[in-house]
Write a protein that holds these residues in place. Structure first.
Motif, mmCIF file in Angstrom:
data_model
loop_
_atom_site.group_PDB
_atom_site.id
_atom_site.type_symbol
_atom_site.label_atom_id
_atom_site.label_comp_id
_atom_site.label_asym_id
_atom_site.label_seq_id
_atom_site.Cartn_x
_atom_site.Cartn_y
_atom_site.Cartn_z
ATOM 1 N N LYS A 62 37.447 45.746 46.593
ATOM 2 C CA LYS A 62 36.783 44.783 45.701
ATOM 3 C C LYS A 62 35.285 44.699 45.978
ATOM 4 O O LYS A 62 34.512 44.326 45.108
ATOM 5 C CB LYS A 62 37.397 43.406 45.867
ATOM 6 N N ALA A 87 40.597 33.993 40.173
ATOM 7 C CA ALA A 87 41.943 33.882 40.743
ATOM 8 C C ALA A 87 42.114 35.025 41.722
ATOM 9 O O ALA A 87 41.659 36.144 41.455
ATOM 10 C CB ALA A 87 42.987 34.000 39.640
ATOM 11 N N THR A 88 42.779 34.749 42.826
ATOM 12 C CA THR A 88 42.968 35.831 43.800
ATOM 13 C C THR A 88 44.351 35.822 44.417
ATOM 14 O O THR A 88 44.928 34.763 44.664
ATOM 15 C CB THR A 88 41.906 35.742 44.920
ATOM 16 N N SER A 89 44.859 37.031 44.633
ATOM 17 C CA SER A 89 46.078 37.159 45.429
ATOM 18 C C SER A 89 45.668 37.512 46.862
ATOM 19 O O SER A 89 46.497 37.874 47.673
ATOM 20 C CB SER A 89 47.000 38.222 44.821
ATOM 21 N N GLY A 90 44.378 37.446 47.139
ATOM 22 C CA GLY A 90 43.929 37.598 48.517
ATOM 23 C C GLY A 90 42.615 38.332 48.711
ATOM 24 O O GLY A 90 41.827 37.943 49.569
ATOM 25 N N ASP A 91 42.352 39.362 47.933
ATOM 26 C CA ASP A 91 41.166 40.173 48.207
ATOM 27 C C ASP A 91 39.973 39.864 47.302
ATOM 28 O O ASP A 91 38.830 39.821 47.768
ATOM 29 C CB ASP A 91 41.519 41.665 48.101
ATOM 30 N N THR A 92 40.228 39.670 46.021
ATOM 31 C CA THR A 92 39.103 39.371 45.117
ATOM 32 C C THR A 92 38.349 38.129 45.588
ATOM 33 O O THR A 92 37.125 38.066 45.518
ATOM 34 C CB THR A 92 39.619 39.148 43.676
ATOM 35 N N GLY A 93 39.097 37.139 46.083
ATOM 36 C CA GLY A 93 38.476 35.862 46.459
ATOM 37 C C GLY A 93 37.370 36.028 47.482
ATOM 38 O O GLY A 93 36.231 35.606 47.258
ATOM 39 N N PHE A 103 50.142 33.734 42.143
ATOM 40 C CA PHE A 103 48.891 34.303 41.630
ATOM 41 C C PHE A 103 48.806 34.193 40.110
ATOM 42 O O PHE A 103 47.746 33.883 39.557
ATOM 43 C CB PHE A 103 48.748 35.772 42.053
ATOM 44 N N ASN A 105 37.008 38.148 38.150
ATOM 45 C CA ASN A 105 38.186 39.027 38.137
ATOM 46 C C ASN A 105 37.894 40.241 37.269
ATOM 47 O O ASN A 105 36.862 40.303 36.583
ATOM 48 C CB ASN A 105 39.412 38.280 37.600
ATOM 49 N N SER A 106 38.842 41.176 37.281
ATOM 50 C CA SER A 106 38.579 42.420 36.549
ATOM 51 C C SER A 106 38.657 42.237 35.035
ATOM 52 O O SER A 106 38.481 43.207 34.304
ATOM 53 C CB SER A 106 39.525 43.516 37.024
ATOM 54 N N ARG A 143 33.205 44.562 36.583
ATOM 55 C CA ARG A 143 34.099 44.937 37.676
ATOM 56 C C ARG A 143 34.628 46.364 37.465
ATOM 57 O O ARG A 143 34.615 47.203 38.362
ATOM 58 C CB ARG A 143 35.280 43.965 37.746
ATOM 59 N N ASN A 153 46.739 44.459 38.903
ATOM 60 C CA ASN A 153 46.163 43.958 37.660
ATOM 61 C C ASN A 153 45.719 45.095 36.737
ATOM 62 O O ASN A 153 45.049 44.863 35.745
ATOM 63 C CB ASN A 153 44.963 43.044 37.982
ATOM 64 N N SER A 172 48.668 41.346 47.894
ATOM 65 C CA SER A 172 47.582 41.432 46.907
ATOM 66 C C SER A 172 48.074 41.995 45.584
ATOM 67 O O SER A 172 47.415 41.840 44.558
ATOM 68 C CB SER A 172 46.448 42.307 47.444
ATOM 69 N N ILE A 214 51.768 40.452 41.579
ATOM 70 C CA ILE A 214 51.213 40.068 40.276
ATOM 71 C C ILE A 214 52.276 40.357 39.227
ATOM 72 O O ILE A 214 52.849 41.455 39.213
ATOM 73 C CB ILE A 214 49.928 40.894 39.979
HETATM 74 N N1 LIG Z 1 44.569 41.843 43.992
HETATM 75 C C1 LIG Z 1 43.655 40.937 43.436
HETATM 76 C C2 LIG Z 1 44.173 40.190 42.254
HETATM 77 C C3 LIG Z 1 43.078 39.906 41.291
HETATM 78 O O1 LIG Z 1 42.738 41.084 40.652
HETATM 79 P P1 LIG Z 1 41.356 41.400 39.972
HETATM 80 O O2 LIG Z 1 41.087 42.806 40.330
HETATM 81 O O3 LIG Z 1 41.563 41.188 38.524
HETATM 82 O O4 LIG Z 1 40.306 40.488 40.508
HETATM 83 C C4 LIG Z 1 43.192 40.036 44.572
HETATM 84 O O5 LIG Z 1 43.287 40.461 45.702
HETATM 85 O O6 LIG Z 1 42.774 38.927 44.358
#
Ligand SMILES: N[C@@H](CCOP(=O)(O)O)C(=O)O
Ligand SMILES: Cc1ncc(COP(=O)(O)O)c(C=O)c1O
Length: 474
Positions: free
Chosen positions: A117, A144-150, A199, A225-226, A231, A261, A312, A315
């Motif tokens: 990211k 919104a994040t499942s862990g990495d985007t945040g 998520f 987000n993407s 992005r 995603n 991550s 989704i």
């Molecule tokens: N895996 C992502 C989920 C959000 O996806 P994105 O690429 O649309 O920002 C995360 O780690 O947050």
């Protein structure tokens, strides 16, 4: 360059406005009206360029008319800098590591937050800073994040003077390291919200906020987000970077991409459409396999969300799939709008047979469960002493199962550093101690700040509106 909505009813925008948008006003996602296409000679002439220069050549057509060349070059040089004060810890920015004969991992985890990211979000933060300073405007970011985007978004935007950033993560569903990477960056304009949901709940609240922005009292809402085109744009570059190192464009390269995603793999699909010879694109999912079910059986149907060792990618609904649907339907926005409305109502979607056959021609796919993920981490460790993170391991498994030719180099996108996911590494039976890099050495001692909120959009929007101006009400 102009950008149009996948649902065909929003105004076309230039790059600057697309950067500052999230969803289009018709609920669609923005895509370039015309994709640039490079000749083989042009691509070949980029071999050996430093990453930031390659990035300039690949992305320039997308920003033309909005960001002057000189400014864009400077921003890219800073974004993809290396060395002691640089942003990326590896001199090659995105090095390739050989696993065996003709199989390579593209290591996309040498940025500040140890996941792919950073490639886009370090750029996005700088682009926002540039554009907002010029306009003299402040914005609110919701992600919104499942862990990495945040963490990547916070890290990318923390120095932006003109933003308040709100990141929603599923409460207790991200790894310890991932959570701490977000919640330990303190600042009056940084807001972490732990949602009592998953998520998809977080993502849905962000999307719904674009549709009804009254709570923002006139402040603009921006996406990290993407769904934000910028992005995807930045993620196209490393496909060129990898292929050029492996004999491209004279030689085709195959890619296997851990997918949630559908953003990263969509960037690969665009790289191919822009002229890069890519022989195979493999969609690699975990047990949350809506994309694999579509590719293998034309069923894009909502399922329950499963918690996995690759959190991550936990989704259920993949935002960028709509961008593919747009192309599969001859860029007919009204047809996509109809499909998406029906998906919203029924939770099910399939396309006409010929369009699905086209999707199958474009992508191979595989779903990999936790057991196979751990087995792959162990197998690769045994043969190479490399420790893979669970998302990358899913890419490796899919590459090995779906590969069509041993003569074509296979590149697996290494999307995160294993230190972020000790649970999976441990479950794979690997005793090797993984150390956090120097800049994060005291992560587990740092103060954390976040707010737990119910899975309720009114509660979230109320929080944003009462903290959106450097922690004060909008
Ligand atoms: N895996 C992502 C989920 C959000 O996806 P994105 O690429 O649309 O920002 C995360 O780690 O947050
Ligand atoms: C480590 C990691 N790998 C893979 C993915 C999947 O990427 P995408 O959502 O772009 O498909 C994500 C996030 O979604 C991720 O954080």
């Amino acid at each position: 360059m102009r950008y149009i909505s996948t649902r065909g009813q929003a105004p076309a925008l230039n790059f600057e406005d697309v950067l500052l948008a999230g969803l289009a006003t018709d609920g669609g996602l923005y895509v370039p009206e015309n994709l640039p296409r490079f000749t083989m000679e042009e691509i070949a002439s980029w071999a050996g360029l430093p990453y930031h220069e390659l990035a300039f050549r690949v992305m320039r057509p997308f920003v033309t008319g909005s960001i002057p060349d000189a400014d864009f070059k400077k921003i890219l040089e800073e974004t993809y800098s290396t060395g002691p004060d640089g942003v990326f810890a590896h001199n090659a920015v995105a090095p390739l590591r050989q696993l065996n004969g003709n199989e390579w991992v593209l290591e996309l985890f040498h940025g500040p937050t140890l996941a792919f990211k950073d490639f886009a979000l370090q750029l996005l933060g700088r682009l926002l800073d540039h554009v907002l300073a010029k306009r003299g405007e402040r914005v609110v970011i919701m992600g919104a994040t499942s862990g990495d985007t945040g963490s990547a978004a916070i890290e990318g935007c923390r120095r932006c003077d003109n933003v308040d950033i709100f990141i929603l993560h599923p409460h207790e569903r991200v790894s310890d390291v991932q959570r701490r990477q977000m919640t330990s960056i303190l600042g009056e304009n940084i807001h972490n919200i732990a949602i009592e949901g998953n998520f998809d709940d977080c993502q849905e609240m962000v999307k719904a906020s674009f549709a009804d922005q009254a709570f923002l009292k006139g402040t603009r809402l921006v996406a990290v987000n993407s769904i934000n085109w910028a992005r995807i744009m930045a993620q196209i570059v490393y496909y060129f970077h990898a292929a050029l190192q492996l004999g491209g464009p004279a030689r085709s390269v195959a890619f296997s991409v851990p997918t949630g995603n559908f953003g990263d793999i969509f960037a690969g699909y665009l790289a191919r459409n822009m002229g890069l010879p890519i022989s195979q694109l493999i969609v690699a999912t975990n047990r949350n396999d809506i994309l694999h079910r579509f590719m293998s059986g034309n069923r894009y149907d909502k399922d329950t969300l499963h918690h996995s060792l690759s959190p991550s990618m936990d989704i259920m609904v993949s935002s960028n799939f709509e961008r593919l649907l747009f192309d599969l339907h001859g860029r007919n926005g009204l047809a996509v709008a109809e499909l998406m409305n029906s998906f919203k109502a029924t939770g099910k979607l399939s396309v006409e047979e010929d369009r699905w056959i086209e999707a199958r021609r474009l992508f191979d796919s595989l779903a990999v469960d936790d057991e196979e993920t751990c087995r792959t981490i162990a197998e690769v460790f045994k043969n190479t002493t490399e420790v893979l993170d669970p998302h990358t391991a899913i890419g490796v498994r899919a590459a090995r199962e779906c590969r069509r030719s041993l003569d074509t180099p296979m590149v697996i996108l290494g999307t995160a550093h294993p230190v972020k996911f000790p649970e999976a590494v441990e479950k794979a039976g690997i005793g090797k101690l993984l150390e956090l890099p120097k800049h994060l050495f005291d992560l587990h001692e740092r103060e954390e700040r976040s707010t737990v909120l119910p899975n309720d959009i009114k509660a979230v929007q109320g929080f944003v509106s009462s903290h959106g101006n450097r922690g004060k009400p909008l």
